[in-house]
Motif scaffolding. Sequence first.
Motif, short mmCIF file in Angstrom:
data_model
loop_
_atom_site.label_atom_id
_atom_site.label_comp_id
_atom_site.label_asym_id
_atom_site.label_seq_id
_atom_site.Cartn_x
_atom_site.Cartn_y
_atom_site.Cartn_z
N LEU A 41 0.83 -1.20 0.00
CA LEU A 41 0.00 0.00 0.00
C LEU A 41 0.87 1.26 0.00
CD1 LEU A 41 -2.73 1.40 0.17
CD2 LEU A 41 -2.58 1.18 2.66
N LEU A 42 1.89 1.29 0.84
CA LEU A 42 2.79 2.45 0.87
C LEU A 42 3.49 2.65 -0.47
CD1 LEU A 42 4.39 2.07 4.41
CD2 LEU A 42 2.60 3.67 3.72
N LEU A 43 3.91 1.56 -1.08
CA LEU A 43 4.60 1.67 -2.37
C LEU A 43 3.65 2.13 -3.48
CD1 LEU A 43 6.81 -1.47 -2.01
CD2 LEU A 43 7.60 0.91 -2.02
N GLY A 62 14.05 -1.29 7.22
CA GLY A 62 15.43 -1.14 7.65
C GLY A 62 16.33 -0.61 6.55
N ALA A 63 15.75 -0.28 5.42
CA ALA A 63 16.51 0.22 4.27
C ALA A 63 16.40 1.74 4.18
CB ALA A 63 15.98 -0.40 2.98
N ASP A 64 17.30 2.33 3.44
CA ASP A 64 17.25 3.76 3.15
C ASP A 64 17.94 4.00 1.81
OD1 ASP A 64 16.94 6.47 3.12
OD2 ASP A 64 18.18 6.84 4.90
N PRO A 65 17.22 3.75 0.70
CA PRO A 65 17.84 3.87 -0.61
C PRO A 65 17.99 5.30 -1.13
CG PRO A 65 15.56 3.24 -0.86
CD PRO A 65 15.85 3.26 0.62
N VAL A 66 17.58 6.29 -0.35
CA VAL A 66 17.64 7.69 -0.80
C VAL A 66 18.96 8.31 -0.35
CG1 VAL A 66 16.51 9.94 -0.68
CG2 VAL A 66 15.13 7.85 -0.64
N ARG A 76 12.14 12.27 -6.50
CA ARG A 76 13.37 11.47 -6.52
C ARG A 76 13.37 10.42 -5.42
NH1 ARG A 76 17.51 14.62 -9.77
NH2 ARG A 76 18.56 12.64 -9.68
N MET A 77 12.85 10.80 -4.25
CA MET A 77 12.77 9.85 -3.14
C MET A 77 11.85 8.69 -3.50
SD MET A 77 12.60 12.65 -0.06
CE MET A 77 12.27 11.48 1.23
N ALA A 78 10.71 9.02 -4.09
CA ALA A 78 9.76 7.98 -4.51
C ALA A 78 10.41 7.05 -5.52
CB ALA A 78 8.50 8.60 -5.08
N SER A 79 11.11 7.62 -6.47
CA SER A 79 11.77 6.82 -7.49
C SER A 79 12.80 5.87 -6.87
CB SER A 79 12.44 7.73 -8.52
OG SER A 79 13.11 6.98 -9.48
N ARG A 80 13.57 6.38 -5.93
CA ARG A 80 14.58 5.53 -5.25
C ARG A 80 13.93 4.38 -4.50
NH1 ARG A 80 19.97 6.41 -6.70
NH2 ARG A 80 20.20 8.62 -7.09
N TRP A 81 12.84 4.66 -3.79
CA TRP A 81 12.16 3.61 -3.05
C TRP A 81 11.53 2.58 -3.97
CZ3 TRP A 81 12.49 1.73 1.57
CH2 TRP A 81 13.04 2.52 2.59
N LEU A 82 10.93 3.03 -5.05
CA LEU A 82 10.31 2.09 -5.98
C LEU A 82 11.35 1.22 -6.66
CD1 LEU A 82 7.60 4.48 -7.42
CD2 LEU A 82 7.26 2.62 -5.77
N ASP A 83 12.47 1.83 -7.04
CA ASP A 83 13.57 1.04 -7.62
C ASP A 83 14.09 0.01 -6.62
OD1 ASP A 83 13.36 2.53 -9.95
OD2 ASP A 83 15.14 3.76 -9.54
N TRP A 84 14.25 0.43 -5.38
CA TRP A 84 14.72 -0.48 -4.34
C TRP A 84 13.74 -1.64 -4.16
CZ3 TRP A 84 12.33 -1.99 0.14
CH2 TRP A 84 13.10 -2.76 1.01
N ALA A 85 12.45 -1.32 -4.11
CA ALA A 85 11.43 -2.36 -3.90
C ALA A 85 11.44 -3.36 -5.06
CB ALA A 85 10.05 -1.72 -3.75
N ARG A 86 11.55 -2.86 -6.29
CA ARG A 86 11.61 -3.76 -7.44
C ARG A 86 12.83 -4.67 -7.36
NH1 ARG A 86 10.22 1.19 -10.05
NH2 ARG A 86 8.00 1.18 -10.54
N ALA A 87 13.97 -4.09 -7.03
CA ALA A 87 15.22 -4.85 -6.95
C ALA A 87 15.17 -5.88 -5.84
CB ALA A 87 16.40 -3.91 -6.75
N THR A 88 14.39 -5.61 -4.81
CA THR A 88 14.27 -6.50 -3.66
C THR A 88 13.21 -7.57 -3.88
OG1 THR A 88 14.88 -4.60 -2.29
CG2 THR A 88 14.04 -6.48 -1.15
N GLY A 89 12.40 -7.38 -4.92
CA GLY A 89 11.36 -8.36 -5.22
C GLY A 89 10.02 -8.09 -4.55
N ILE A 90 9.84 -6.92 -4.00
CA ILE A 90 8.57 -6.57 -3.38
C ILE A 90 7.59 -6.21 -4.48
CG2 ILE A 90 7.36 -4.99 -1.83
CD1 ILE A 90 10.04 -4.63 -0.36
N ARG A 91 6.40 -6.76 -4.42
CA ARG A 91 5.38 -6.48 -5.44
C ARG A 91 4.26 -5.69 -4.81
NH1 ARG A 91 4.19 -12.11 -8.08
NH2 ARG A 91 2.82 -10.80 -9.31
N TRP A 92 3.68 -4.80 -5.60
CA TRP A 92 2.54 -4.00 -5.12
C TRP A 92 1.53 -3.80 -6.19
CZ3 TRP A 92 7.39 -2.21 -6.11
CH2 TRP A 92 7.53 -1.16 -7.01
#
Length: 92
Positions: A41-43, A62-66, A76-92
């Motif tokens: 939901l947050l993503l 526990g992450a901080d990709p920004v 930019r912060m949103a983009s960093r978090w979404l990229d991190w989530a994709r790379a980590t395998g989180i789906r939304w």
Amino acid sequence: MWPTLANPPVTEAQVDLQVFAAAPGESYQRIIGLGPRVLPLLLREMENRPHHCVGALRALTGADPVPPQETGQLQRMASRWLDWARATGIRW
């Protein structure tokens, strides 16, 4: 990779993210209390309407990709978090 969670997904009806963004104190604690199942939901919110839920994302993952130089730049912060989530395998 995030494990499959036994808890059902959280719906927008359960979390008022606009209230959270406006007054993060108690709402922030309730969102964090929902645990990792609230991540999708947050993503989605970050993808559709970037706002200040970064603190909750950090607390839940526990992450901080920004990088520090992008702090405060919501797109930019949103983009960093979404990229991190994709790379980590989180789906939304």
